[in-house]
Design a protein around this motif. Structure first.
Motif, PDB file in Angstrom:
ATOM      1  N   GLU A   1      -3.326  -3.433 -13.265  1.00 26.74           N
ATOM      2  CA  GLU A   1      -3.506  -2.540 -12.111  1.00 26.74           C
ATOM      3  C   GLU A   1      -3.739  -3.341 -10.835  1.00 26.74           C
ATOM      4  OE1 GLU A   1      -6.151   1.328 -10.747  1.00 26.74           O
ATOM      5  OE2 GLU A   1      -6.739   0.215 -12.530  1.00 26.74           O
TER       6      GLU A   1
ATOM      7  N   ALA B   1      -0.454  -4.673  -9.675  1.00 25.95           N
ATOM      8  CA  ALA B   1       0.380  -3.597  -9.129  1.00 25.95           C
ATOM      9  C   ALA B   1      -0.061  -3.221  -7.720  1.00 25.95           C
ATOM     10  CB  ALA B   1       0.335  -2.377 -10.048  1.00 25.95           C
ATOM     11  N   VAL B   2      -1.366  -3.128  -7.509  1.00 27.21           N
ATOM     12  CA  VAL B   2      -1.869  -2.796  -6.170  1.00 27.21           C
ATOM     13  C   VAL B   2      -1.576  -3.929  -5.196  1.00 27.21           C
ATOM     14  CG1 VAL B   2      -3.962  -2.342  -4.817  1.00 27.21           C
ATOM     15  CG2 VAL B   2      -3.606  -1.173  -7.007  1.00 27.21           C
TER      16      VAL B   2
ATOM     17  N   GLU C   1       1.926  -3.735  -4.093  1.00 24.28           N
ATOM     18  CA  GLU C   1       2.099  -2.653  -3.130  1.00 24.28           C
ATOM     19  C   GLU C   1       1.639  -3.077  -1.732  1.00 24.28           C
ATOM     20  OE1 GLU C   1       0.468   1.860  -2.270  1.00 24.28           O
ATOM     21  OE2 GLU C   1       0.290   1.039  -4.282  1.00 24.28           O
TER      22      GLU C   1
ATOM     23  N   GLY D   1       4.014  -5.582  -0.314  1.00 19.68           N
ATOM     24  CA  GLY D   1       5.248  -4.885   0.058  1.00 19.68           C
ATOM     25  C   GLY D   1       5.113  -4.182   1.404  1.00 19.68           C
ATOM     26  N   LEU D   2       3.948  -3.603   1.654  1.00 20.63           N
ATOM     27  CA  LEU D   2       3.725  -2.952   2.946  1.00 20.63           C
ATOM     28  C   LEU D   2       3.697  -3.969   4.084  1.00 20.63           C
ATOM     29  CD1 LEU D   2       1.093  -0.314   1.851  1.00 20.63           C
ATOM     30  CD2 LEU D   2       3.343   0.172   2.819  1.00 20.63           C
TER      31      LEU D   2
ATOM     32  N   ARG E   1       2.124   5.696   6.916  1.00 18.01           N
ATOM     33  CA  ARG E   1       2.299   5.032   5.620  1.00 18.01           C
ATOM     34  C   ARG E   1       1.130   4.102   5.321  1.00 18.01           C
ATOM     35  NH1 ARG E   1       7.710   2.009   3.406  1.00 18.01           N
ATOM     36  NH2 ARG E   1       6.934   1.774   1.297  1.00 18.01           N
TER      37      ARG E   1
ATOM     38  N   ALA F   1      -1.682   4.564   2.306  1.00 16.57           N
ATOM     39  CA  ALA F   1      -1.927   3.465   1.372  1.00 16.57           C
ATOM     40  C   ALA F   1      -3.388   3.014   1.405  1.00 16.57           C
ATOM     41  CB  ALA F   1      -1.006   2.287   1.695  1.00 16.57           C
TER      42      ALA F   1
END
Length: 118
Positions: free
Chosen positions: A20, A23-24, A27, A30-31, A71, A75
């Motif tokens: 997890e 994965a965060v 993210e 990616g932002l 966005r 997030a």
């Protein structure tokens, strides 16, 4: 040492937690991998700002800046507060400011052909 080797003796719940976390982190990174969002976060690292101020800090249109800010807010990377009719944005925490600063430091080193250091 790869992550699988490191986690081989870990309890299954620790493996899920690490999955997890990764994965965060993906993210979040990616932002940051968008020029407008990176510029917005860099400016917010200097302090709170409204959409008009943030539009001036980027080469993007106001509507685009608003969409990027939405966005980032969804997030959980930026916070908002109302000040009269204005919405004022701020970074949620200093970790993000330092992450953006480090990414820009890496860029400075690559552009300036500076030697690596710790």
């Amino acid at each position: 040492m790869n992550a699988r080797m490191h986690l081989s003796g870990a309890h299954p719940s620790q493996q899920a937690d690490d999955s997890e976390r990764l994965a965060v982190a993906v993210e979040v990174l990616g932002l940051l991998a968008d020029r407008t969002r990176l510029a917005l976060l860099r400016r917010l690292g200097e302090g709170e700002a409204d959409v008009t101020t943030l539009t001036g800090a980027t080469d993007a249109a106001r509507t685009s800046v608003s969409q990027h800010l939405a966005r980032l807010r969804l997030a959980g990377l930026v916070t908002t507060r109302k000040e009269g009719r204005r919405v004022v944005y701020a970074l949620r925490h200093g970790h993000l400011r330092r992450l953006v600063d480090e990414a820009l430091n890496i860029a400075d080193h690559q552009i300036g052909h500076l030697p690596p250091h710790d």
